[in-house]
Motif scaffolding. Sequence first.
Motif, PDB file in Angstrom:
ATOM      1  N   ILE A 188       0.832  -1.199   0.000  1.00  0.00           N
ATOM      2  CA  ILE A 188       0.000   0.000   0.000  1.00  0.00           C
ATOM      3  C   ILE A 188       0.867   1.250   0.000  1.00  0.00           C
ATOM      4  O   ILE A 188       0.626   2.209  -0.734  1.00  0.00           O
ATOM      5  N   SER A 189       1.921   1.229   0.812  1.00  0.00           N
ATOM      6  CA  SER A 189       2.833   2.360   0.889  1.00  0.00           C
ATOM      7  C   SER A 189       3.520   2.587  -0.450  1.00  0.00           C
ATOM      8  O   SER A 189       3.668   3.719  -0.916  1.00  0.00           O
ATOM      9  N   GLY A 190       3.927   1.488  -1.095  1.00  0.00           N
ATOM     10  CA  GLY A 190       4.578   1.598  -2.389  1.00  0.00           C
ATOM     11  C   GLY A 190       3.664   2.186  -3.435  1.00  0.00           C
ATOM     12  O   GLY A 190       4.067   3.028  -4.240  1.00  0.00           O
ATOM     13  N   CYS A 191       2.400   1.770  -3.437  1.00  0.00           N
ATOM     14  CA  CYS A 191       1.429   2.310  -4.400  1.00  0.00           C
ATOM     15  C   CYS A 191       1.191   3.795  -4.169  1.00  0.00           C
ATOM     16  O   CYS A 191       1.013   4.565  -5.108  1.00  0.00           O
ATOM     17  N   ALA A 192       1.183   4.186  -2.897  1.00  0.00           N
ATOM     18  CA  ALA A 192       0.896   5.581  -2.558  1.00  0.00           C
ATOM     19  C   ALA A 192       1.994   6.517  -3.046  1.00  0.00           C
ATOM     20  O   ALA A 192       1.725   7.669  -3.392  1.00  0.00           O
ATOM     21  N   THR A 193       3.239   6.043  -3.061  1.00  0.00           N
ATOM     22  CA  THR A 193       4.352   6.914  -3.432  1.00  0.00           C
ATOM     23  C   THR A 193       4.844   6.684  -4.854  1.00  0.00           C
ATOM     24  O   THR A 193       5.678   7.448  -5.341  1.00  0.00           O
ATOM     25  N   ALA A 194       4.354   5.650  -5.523  1.00  0.00           N
ATOM     26  CA  ALA A 194       4.808   5.373  -6.882  1.00  0.00           C
ATOM     27  C   ALA A 194       4.361   6.481  -7.833  1.00  0.00           C
ATOM     28  O   ALA A 194       3.274   7.022  -7.687  1.00  0.00           O
ATOM     29  N   PRO A 195       5.189   6.827  -8.812  1.00  0.00           N
ATOM     30  CA  PRO A 195       4.779   7.843  -9.797  1.00  0.00           C
ATOM     31  C   PRO A 195       3.544   7.370 -10.564  1.00  0.00           C
ATOM     32  O   PRO A 195       3.321   6.167 -10.703  1.00  0.00           O
ATOM     33  N   PRO A 196       2.734   8.281 -11.060  1.00  0.00           N
ATOM     34  CA  PRO A 196       1.540   7.887 -11.828  1.00  0.00           C
ATOM     35  C   PRO A 196       1.933   7.115 -13.080  1.00  0.00           C
ATOM     36  O   PRO A 196       2.978   7.371 -13.685  1.00  0.00           O
ATOM     37  N   TYR A 249       9.523  15.668  -4.752  1.00  0.00           N
ATOM     38  CA  TYR A 249       8.635  15.969  -5.873  1.00  0.00           C
ATOM     39  C   TYR A 249       8.998  17.283  -6.570  1.00  0.00           C
ATOM     40  O   TYR A 249       9.024  17.363  -7.790  1.00  0.00           O
ATOM     41  N   SER A 250       9.239  18.312  -5.789  1.00  0.00           N
ATOM     42  CA  SER A 250       9.452  19.654  -6.343  1.00  0.00           C
ATOM     43  C   SER A 250      10.912  19.962  -6.615  1.00  0.00           C
ATOM     44  O   SER A 250      11.215  21.000  -7.204  1.00  0.00           O
ATOM     45  N   GLN A 251      11.814  19.074  -6.183  1.00  0.00           N
ATOM     46  CA  GLN A 251      13.257  19.320  -6.295  1.00  0.00           C
ATOM     47  C   GLN A 251      13.648  20.652  -5.670  1.00  0.00           C
ATOM     48  O   GLN A 251      14.502  21.382  -6.182  1.00  0.00           O
ATOM     49  N   ALA A 252      13.005  20.957  -4.560  1.00  0.00           N
ATOM     50  CA  ALA A 252      13.323  22.192  -3.840  1.00  0.00           C
ATOM     51  C   ALA A 252      14.665  22.044  -3.142  1.00  0.00           C
ATOM     52  O   ALA A 252      14.951  21.017  -2.531  1.00  0.00           O
ATOM     53  N   LYS A 253      15.489  23.084  -3.231  1.00  0.00           N
ATOM     54  CA  LYS A 253      16.758  23.081  -2.525  1.00  0.00           C
ATOM     55  C   LYS A 253      16.515  23.383  -1.046  1.00  0.00           C
ATOM     56  O   LYS A 253      15.551  24.048  -0.685  1.00  0.00           O
ATOM     57  N   ASP A 300      11.006  10.734  -4.018  1.00  0.00           N
ATOM     58  CA  ASP A 300      12.350  10.766  -3.451  1.00  0.00           C
ATOM     59  C   ASP A 300      13.409  11.117  -4.497  1.00  0.00           C
ATOM     60  O   ASP A 300      14.570  10.706  -4.380  1.00  0.00           O
ATOM     61  N   ALA A 301      13.011  11.856  -5.513  1.00  0.00           N
ATOM     62  CA  ALA A 301      13.934  12.206  -6.595  1.00  0.00           C
ATOM     63  C   ALA A 301      15.129  13.002  -6.062  1.00  0.00           C
ATOM     64  O   ALA A 301      14.991  13.845  -5.176  1.00  0.00           O
ATOM     65  N   LEU A 302      16.293  12.697  -6.616  1.00  0.00           N
ATOM     66  CA  LEU A 302      17.528  13.377  -6.244  1.00  0.00           C
ATOM     67  C   LEU A 302      18.210  13.912  -7.503  1.00  0.00           C
ATOM     68  O   LEU A 302      18.062  13.340  -8.584  1.00  0.00           O
ATOM     69  N   PRO A 303      18.983  14.988  -7.381  1.00  0.00           N
ATOM     70  CA  PRO A 303      19.728  15.493  -8.540  1.00  0.00           C
ATOM     71  C   PRO A 303      20.872  14.543  -8.882  1.00  0.00           C
ATOM     72  O   PRO A 303      21.203  13.649  -8.094  1.00  0.00           O
ATOM     73  N   PRO A 304      21.509  14.732 -10.033  1.00  0.00           N
ATOM     74  CA  PRO A 304      22.627  13.856 -10.410  1.00  0.00           C
ATOM     75  C   PRO A 304      23.771  13.929  -9.412  1.00  0.00           C
ATOM     76  O   PRO A 304      23.930  14.911  -8.681  1.00  0.00           O
ATOM     77  N   MET A 327       2.002  21.517 -12.022  1.00  0.00           N
ATOM     78  CA  MET A 327       2.044  20.101 -12.395  1.00  0.00           C
ATOM     79  C   MET A 327       3.035  19.864 -13.536  1.00  0.00           C
ATOM     80  O   MET A 327       3.785  18.881 -13.536  1.00  0.00           O
ATOM     81  N   ALA A 328       3.054  20.760 -14.516  1.00  0.00           N
ATOM     82  CA  ALA A 328       4.004  20.636 -15.626  1.00  0.00           C
ATOM     83  C   ALA A 328       5.438  20.833 -15.136  1.00  0.00           C
ATOM     84  O   ALA A 328       6.363  20.144 -15.581  1.00  0.00           O
ATOM     85  N   MET A 329       5.631  21.771 -14.225  1.00  0.00           N
ATOM     86  CA  MET A 329       6.958  22.007 -13.668  1.00  0.00           C
ATOM     87  C   MET A 329       7.424  20.823 -12.840  1.00  0.00           C
ATOM     88  O   MET A 329       8.587  20.418 -12.911  1.00  0.00           O
ATOM     89  N   MET A 330       6.523  20.232 -12.077  1.00  0.00           N
ATOM     90  CA  MET A 330       6.875  19.086 -11.246  1.00  0.00           C
ATOM     91  C   MET A 330       7.245  17.875 -12.107  1.00  0.00           C
ATOM     92  O   MET A 330       8.188  17.135 -11.792  1.00  0.00           O
ATOM     93  N   TYR A 331       6.498  17.676 -13.187  1.00  0.00           N
ATOM     94  CA  TYR A 331       6.832  16.591 -14.111  1.00  0.00           C
ATOM     95  C   TYR A 331       8.272  16.742 -14.584  1.00  0.00           C
ATOM     96  O   TYR A 331       9.044  15.775 -14.602  1.00  0.00           O
ATOM     97  N   GLN A 332       8.645  17.955 -14.964  1.00  0.00           N
ATOM     98  CA  GLN A 332       9.994  18.198 -15.475  1.00  0.00           C
ATOM     99  C   GLN A 332      11.048  18.003 -14.395  1.00  0.00           C
ATOM    100  O   GLN A 332      12.137  17.471 -14.655  1.00  0.00           O
ATOM    101  N   GLU A 333      10.731  18.413 -13.186  1.00  0.00           N
ATOM    102  CA  GLU A 333      11.710  18.371 -12.106  1.00  0.00           C
ATOM    103  C   GLU A 333      11.969  16.964 -11.575  1.00  0.00           C
ATOM    104  O   GLU A 333      13.110  16.590 -11.321  1.00  0.00           O
ATOM    105  N   SER A 334      10.923  16.194 -11.379  1.00  0.00           N
ATOM    106  CA  SER A 334      11.094  14.909 -10.677  1.00  0.00           C
ATOM    107  C   SER A 334      10.412  13.731 -11.332  1.00  0.00           C
ATOM    108  O   SER A 334      10.538  12.605 -10.830  1.00  0.00           O
ATOM    109  N   SER A 335       9.678  13.959 -12.416  1.00  0.00           N
ATOM    110  CA  SER A 335       8.848  12.894 -13.011  1.00  0.00           C
ATOM    111  C   SER A 335       7.884  12.320 -11.971  1.00  0.00           C
ATOM    112  O   SER A 335       7.542  11.141 -12.011  1.00  0.00           O
ATOM    113  N   PHE A 336       7.490  13.169 -11.012  1.00  0.00           N
ATOM    114  CA  PHE A 336       6.545  12.799  -9.945  1.00  0.00           C
ATOM    115  C   PHE A 336       7.091  11.706  -9.020  1.00  0.00           C
ATOM    116  O   PHE A 336       6.326  10.923  -8.454  1.00  0.00           O
ATOM    117  N   LYS A 337       8.426  11.660  -8.843  1.00  0.00           N
ATOM    118  CA  LYS A 337       9.043  10.716  -7.902  1.00  0.00           C
ATOM    119  C   LYS A 337       9.211  11.402  -6.556  1.00  0.00           C
ATOM    120  O   LYS A 337       9.815  12.470  -6.472  1.00  0.00           O
TER     121      LYS A 337
END
Length: 211
Positions: A22-30, A100-104, A77-81, A65-75
């Motif tokens: 359930i936890s995995g489904c909740a956090t998985a990208p769409p 999600y937002s890749q906020a510093k 726990d996304a991290l920069p390179p 939503m468009a900006m978030m898609y570009q930043e993290s692909s809706f992940k």
Amino acid sequence: MNQKKLKKIQQLSLIVVATAAISGCATAPPASPDNICHIFEEKEDWYHAAADVRDKWGVPIHVPMAMMYQESSFKHDALPPRDYLLGFIPWGRVSSAYGYSQAKTMTWEDYQRETGNGWASRSDFEDAIDFMGWFITKTYTINGVSKWDAYGQYLNYHEGWGGYQRKSYLQKPWLVRTSKIVKQRSLRYAAQLKTCEEDFQHGWLWNLFFG
């Protein structure tokens, strides 16, 4: 080990596995991130969080939503390179961006302080999109970029308010191209949302009886 104890262990194991699933489904990208209707069909709580941001900050849903898609692909726990010392030794990350937002980290802390949302988490969608609403609003206040202008908003998001004022993006043709992609995606999201938003506004109970 008697049968009673074994049965209890098996039941506990099933609960742990189910909770993890359930936890995995909740956090998985769409599954279909290119269609905002499909995103919100899969994650209806995301629609309500995005609508709250629209009502609170005056920011149209399709832009963050468009900006978030570009930043993290809706992940969540996304991290920069990774960064590399001497070109080959792993040396941390290129920035402190996360979630999600890749906020510093520093910008996130500014958001927490200014909004009083000290418990906000970058890996929580509701908090992340509220952060983006805050940032987009500040971009409008500081640099006069419309909240509906995904192109200009993304340039600010990437370069910061000062960088945008210095037009640092002009030295980064790839960023200008990416910002145009964000703009096109936002327009596509906006057109898609017009066809399905009414369903999300009614809620699941209405759709159950009248959908």
